[in-house]
Design an enzyme around this catalytic site. Structure first.
Site, mmCIF file in Angstrom:
data_model
loop_
_atom_site.group_PDB
_atom_site.id
_atom_site.type_symbol
_atom_site.label_atom_id
_atom_site.label_comp_id
_atom_site.label_asym_id
_atom_site.label_seq_id
_atom_site.Cartn_x
_atom_site.Cartn_y
_atom_site.Cartn_z
ATOM 1 N N ASN A 160 50.272 50.856 10.080
ATOM 2 C CA ASN A 160 48.985 51.792 9.759
ATOM 3 C C ASN A 160 49.522 53.069 9.240
ATOM 4 O OD1 ASN A 160 49.374 51.808 12.551
ATOM 5 N ND2 ASN A 160 46.515 51.997 12.881
ATOM 6 N N GLU A 256 51.827 51.815 23.462
ATOM 7 C CA GLU A 256 50.544 51.838 22.846
ATOM 8 C C GLU A 256 49.928 50.964 21.894
ATOM 9 O OE1 GLU A 256 49.062 54.999 23.569
ATOM 10 O OE2 GLU A 256 50.806 55.990 23.994
ATOM 11 N N CYS A 290 43.455 51.995 15.511
ATOM 12 C CA CYS A 290 43.855 51.338 16.139
ATOM 13 C C CYS A 290 42.172 52.181 17.637
ATOM 14 C CB CYS A 290 44.796 51.888 17.566
ATOM 15 S SG CYS A 290 45.768 53.961 16.871
HETATM 16 P P1 NAP Z 1 52.808 44.432 14.837
HETATM 17 O O1 NAP Z 1 52.564 42.866 14.736
HETATM 18 O O2 NAP Z 1 52.728 44.079 16.519
HETATM 19 O O3 NAP Z 1 54.118 45.933 14.619
HETATM 20 C C1 NAP Z 1 54.020 46.431 15.034
HETATM 21 C C2 NAP Z 1 56.269 46.600 15.484
HETATM 22 O O4 NAP Z 1 56.554 44.593 16.225
HETATM 23 C C3 NAP Z 1 56.763 46.295 14.023
HETATM 24 O O5 NAP Z 1 58.326 46.680 13.812
HETATM 25 C C4 NAP Z 1 57.024 44.571 14.496
HETATM 26 O O6 NAP Z 1 58.006 44.507 13.471
HETATM 27 C C5 NAP Z 1 58.200 45.007 15.639
HETATM 28 N N1 NAP Z 1 57.838 43.802 16.270
HETATM 29 C C6 NAP Z 1 57.090 42.408 15.360
HETATM 30 N N2 NAP Z 1 57.268 41.758 16.510
HETATM 31 C C7 NAP Z 1 58.472 42.044 17.834
HETATM 32 C C8 NAP Z 1 59.239 41.442 18.888
HETATM 33 N N3 NAP Z 1 59.116 40.316 19.189
HETATM 34 N N4 NAP Z 1 59.742 42.485 19.725
HETATM 35 C C9 NAP Z 1 59.984 44.182 18.941
HETATM 36 N N5 NAP Z 1 59.436 44.183 18.225
HETATM 37 C C10 NAP Z 1 58.611 43.717 17.222
HETATM 38 O O7 NAP Z 1 52.062 45.657 14.313
HETATM 39 P P2 NAP Z 1 51.323 45.962 13.086
HETATM 40 O O8 NAP Z 1 50.531 44.470 12.886
HETATM 41 O O9 NAP Z 1 52.209 46.746 12.419
HETATM 42 O O10 NAP Z 1 50.508 47.297 13.797
HETATM 43 C C11 NAP Z 1 49.098 47.055 14.480
HETATM 44 C C12 NAP Z 1 48.695 46.720 15.399
HETATM 45 O O11 NAP Z 1 48.911 47.885 15.816
HETATM 46 C C13 NAP Z 1 47.180 46.958 16.104
HETATM 47 O O12 NAP Z 1 47.000 46.371 16.807
HETATM 48 C C14 NAP Z 1 46.644 48.168 16.002
HETATM 49 O O13 NAP Z 1 45.733 48.523 16.733
HETATM 50 C C15 NAP Z 1 48.230 48.801 16.582
HETATM 51 N N6 NAP Z 1 48.051 49.729 17.078
HETATM 52 C C16 NAP Z 1 48.689 50.773 18.597
HETATM 53 C C17 NAP Z 1 48.483 52.266 17.784
HETATM 54 C C18 NAP Z 1 48.091 53.274 19.652
HETATM 55 O O14 NAP Z 1 48.615 54.032 19.162
HETATM 56 N N7 NAP Z 1 47.350 52.884 19.831
HETATM 57 C C19 NAP Z 1 48.104 53.082 17.004
HETATM 58 C C20 NAP Z 1 48.318 52.219 15.522
HETATM 59 C C21 NAP Z 1 48.256 51.023 15.309
HETATM 60 P P3 NAP Z 1 57.651 43.897 11.549
HETATM 61 O O15 NAP Z 1 56.913 44.333 11.057
HETATM 62 O O16 NAP Z 1 59.211 43.510 11.133
HETATM 63 O O17 NAP Z 1 57.619 42.689 12.490
#
Ligand code: NAP
Length: 482
Positions: A160, A256, A290
């Site tokens: 994002n 995060e 987020c």
């Molecule tokens: P996501 O699906 O959890 O993916 C995040 C990262 O993790 C991607 O690089 C993903 O790779 C990787 N990943 C997936 N499965 C994994 C595994 N089993 N082991 C290790 N890494 C793995 O999240 P997203 O959809 O990209 O982002 C949205 C989420 O991020 C929301 O929940 C949002 O709230 C959160 N977020 C939090 C913050 C904060 O600072 N608190 C900031 C921004 C976003 P792939 O893409 O290859 O699956």
């Protein structure tokens, strides 16, 4: 023609030890908005990840021996190059993430600040001297603490904010003298490959930053399991984050994660002054933030006025092509996400909740949606919606609103608009979140403030100075003067 569509540059490789590295398979990357093919991405596997870890392990000596002023200079160079190439990188973000170009440019501007903070903090990493003679057994000793880099950092990032959230990993890691293996989100690898190119041009030695694109389950797992990786810094969804924590053992982790952020509006607020902020908080980047504004609890005296003005402002937002400078809302990151969010809206229609505006898809774009009177058990309230959907509920008091805000698995940030000092103080004390924002939306963030959550919103803090604390370890030195 869009530069990204130039056939010669279509194929993108892993970056290991300063070299482009080919893989056996490549995966097509499509624009979430137009469906056009924009690149072919190298699919890293376990062996490629281990090769990247080996390069990062080897490069520890190089960056570890580099003086602070040189690390700061490299980060200053990144700042300069990013400023020069703002339009190019904004277009990349907009194309791969469907982020409207105005918000993509704002992300680049923030990223420039993030790296600037990292350059400045690189010169301020220090420990403290200790009064050893405060203990009878310590007389005759002098001592101090040092902060040393952890070593190899595995950075896993979401789609994002594909430039700035990567900066929140690379900036502090390199400022503190660590090396990195970066695994970007599969939908947004181009911004990470771009920044790796910028770091190379900025003078970062080969091997300090390695980028491995590929499936999270494969590359991420390899990073978590490898003993040479000293820390995993992860930003992403709670389910993946919790899985990482469970597997990481003693390896340091910063998580995060997500939230369902809330705003309280007290009875003495001038509604017309806060509508623009609420619109931005709920709908910028299609709500894929987020700390996106997902729940609003409004005092009953102002409820009708707020919902009326909020709906009116929301109806004016322009939907369309992310590269059009007039666009405020574009596609969600995938069709699957569009289907999920439509099904969550459908669930609300089976309850007493009322969709005040939006609720449908226009082509492949979800209309910005406001839902009134949503029960806290509905998914749009109790789960992270991560879409342009916001609920607005009526409350009788700030105390009641705080109970609703805290009735959540998450706790990243919360906001309260009030002119009543007692209510503001009560809220700052009683809201169970990582950050309370008084007289603004919970979506407020600048890049040097400590940022992170409680409960299922994560552990650890980002914000350059705070991330450096996480990415260094303390060493004690004691001299016997006798
Ligand atoms: P996501 O699906 O959890 O993916 C995040 C990262 O993790 C991607 O690089 C993903 O790779 C990787 N990943 C997936 N499965 C994994 C595994 N089993 N082991 C290790 N890494 C793995 O999240 P997203 O959809 O990209 O982002 C949205 C989420 O991020 C929301 O929940 C949002 O709230 C959160 N977020 C939090 C913050 C904060 O600072 N608190 C900031 C921004 C976003 P792939 O893409 O290859 O699956």
């Amino acid at each position: 023609m869009n530069k990204l569509l130039d056939k010669k540059t279509l194929r993108k490789f892993l970056i290991i030890n300063g070299e482009n590295v080919e893989t056996e398979s490549y995966s097509p990357l499509y624009s979430p908005y137009s469906g056009e093919l924009i690149a072919e991405i190298a699919m890293g596997d376990e062996a490629a990840t281990k090769k990247a870890i080996a390069a990062a392990f080897e490069a520890k000596k190089v960056i570890g021996n580099m003086p602070a002023y040189e690390r700061a200079e490299i980060l200053e160079n990144v700042v300069r190059i990013l400023k020069e190439r703002t339009d190019e990188i904004a277009e990349i973000i907009s194309t791969e993430a469907a982020k409207p170009i105005v918000f993509a440019k704002a992300e680049v501007a923030r990223t420039v600040e993030t790296y600037k903070f990292a350059a400045e903090e690189a010169k301020r990493i220090h420990g403290e001297t200790l009064p050893f003679d405060a203990a009878s057994g310590g007389v005759g000793r002098i001592g101090y603490t040092l902060r040393e880099p952890l070593g190899v950092i595995g950075a896993i990032t979401p789609f994002n904010f594909p430039l700035n959230l990567v900066a929140h990993k690379l900036g502090p890691a390199i400022a503190a003298g660590n090396t990195v293996v970066l695994k970007p989100a599969s939908q947004t690898p181009l911004s990470s490959l771009f920044i790796a190119e910028v770091f190379a041009e900025a003078g970062l030695p080969a091997g300090v930053l390695n980028v491995v694109t590929g499936p999270g389950g494969v590359v991420g797992e390899a990073l978590i399991e490898d003993e040479r990786v000293n820390m995993i810094t992860f930003t992403g969804s709670p389910s993946v984050g919790i899985g990482i924590r469970n597997k990481a053992g003693l390896k340091k982790t910063t998580l995060e994660l997500g939230s369902n952020s809330a705003l309280i509006i007290d009875k003495d607020v001038e509604i017309s002054e806060i509508i623009d902020r609420c619109t931005m908080g709920a709908f910028s980047n299609q709500g894929q933030v987020c700390i996106s504004l997902q729940r609003v609890y409004v005092h009953e005296d102002l409820y009708e006025e707020f919902t009326g003005k909020f709906v009116e402002a929301t109806k004016k937002l322009k939907l369309g092509d992310p590269l059009d400078p007039e666009t405020y809302i574009s596609s969600l990151i995938s069709k699957k996400e569009l289907e999920r969010t439509l099904s969550w809206i459908e669930e609300t229609k089976q309850s007493e909740a009322v969709v005040l505006t939006g609720g449908k898809a226009r082509d492949n774009i979800l209309e910005p949606t406001i839902i009134a009177n949503a029960d806290h058990c509905l998914k749009v309230s109790c789960q992270e919606v991560f879409a342009p959907i916001v609920i607005v509920n009526k409350v009788k008091s700030v105390e009641e609103a705080i109970d609703y805000v805290n009735d959540s698995r998450f706790g990243l940030q919360a906001g309260i608009y009030t002119n009543n000092v007692k209510n503001a103080l009560y809220a700052t004390k009683n809201l169970h979140v990582g950050g309370v924002i008084v007289n603004d939306i919970p979506t407020f963030r600048v890049d040097h403030m400590p940022y992170g959550g409680v409960k299922e919103s994560g552990t650890g803090r980002e914000g350059i100075k705070y991330a450096i604390e996480e990415m260094t370890e303390m060493k004690l030195v004691v001299w016997n003067q006798g």
